[in-house]
Design an enzyme around this catalytic site. Sequence first.
Site, PDB file in Angstrom:
ATOM      1  N   GLU A 179      14.419  -1.594 -34.261  1.00  5.92           N
ATOM      2  CA  GLU A 179      14.237  -0.147 -34.181  1.00  5.92           C
ATOM      3  C   GLU A 179      14.290   0.472 -35.577  1.00  5.92           C
ATOM      4  OE1 GLU A 179      13.392   2.097 -32.230  1.00  5.92           O
ATOM      5  OE2 GLU A 179      13.433   1.153 -30.268  1.00  5.92           O
ATOM      6  N   CYS A 180      13.433   1.456 -35.812  1.00 11.21           N
ATOM      7  CA  CYS A 180      13.411   2.130 -37.116  1.00 11.21           C
ATOM      8  C   CYS A 180      14.450   3.251 -37.175  1.00 11.21           C
ATOM      9  CB  CYS A 180      12.023   2.717 -37.375  1.00 11.21           C
ATOM     10  SG  CYS A 180      11.562   3.957 -36.151  1.00 11.21           S
ATOM     11  N   GLY A 181      14.950   3.671 -36.018  1.00 16.41           N
ATOM     12  CA  GLY A 181      15.935   4.749 -35.984  1.00 16.41           C
ATOM     13  C   GLY A 181      15.399   6.023 -35.366  1.00 16.41           C
TER      14      GLY A 181
END
Length: 207
Positions: free
Chosen positions: A200-202
């Site tokens: 996940e990139c956030g």
Amino acid sequence: MTTADLARVNAELGRNAPGLTAWALGLGAPTIVTTNFRPFEAVILHLVTQVNPDVPVVWMDNGYNTEATYRFADEVTKQLGLNLQIYLPLRSRAHREAVDGATPALDDPRHAAFTEEVKLEPFARALRETAPKVWFTALRATDTAVRAQMEPVSINPDGLIKVAPLLHWSSKDLHEYCVKHGLPNNFDYVDPTKGEDNRECGLHLTH
């Protein structure tokens, strides 16, 4: 929208991408669709703009995309007549690299600040400026463990209705849609904030 409404929509339309798209746009609320022009992004953009061609298409261009991705973005924008709205980091890539050096590795303590600067802050700015009530995203359950637990329609804590019509689609489904509708594609894509395909990139953890 109540919890019961949400459950009903997910049960009835969760695996019907065109139906879910039409339902969400039929709410008549301010809407955006986000894109990063990764592989198969033309599918969500086509689904949405076939119903409403004026929906703002928000792209957080981190400045680190491949040449192919930039060409793909221009091609899809032109072919579908997208209402593209580009959000850039407050510093250019050249400025950032001159001061801070190359992209920090995933295990570098500076990586979180890098992600905040090139992706999360531009997205927060986009949300402030476009003020949507409905957000279309091309998330898929196969992307990450977090996304595998999602529902096609969810409501964020701030009340934003998040719609992922392609959540249960396979790469084969997406490929066949592109072929059927004559849509371009792009496989030369890199996200410097993720580093790994299933990380996940956030952005979807925060929103």
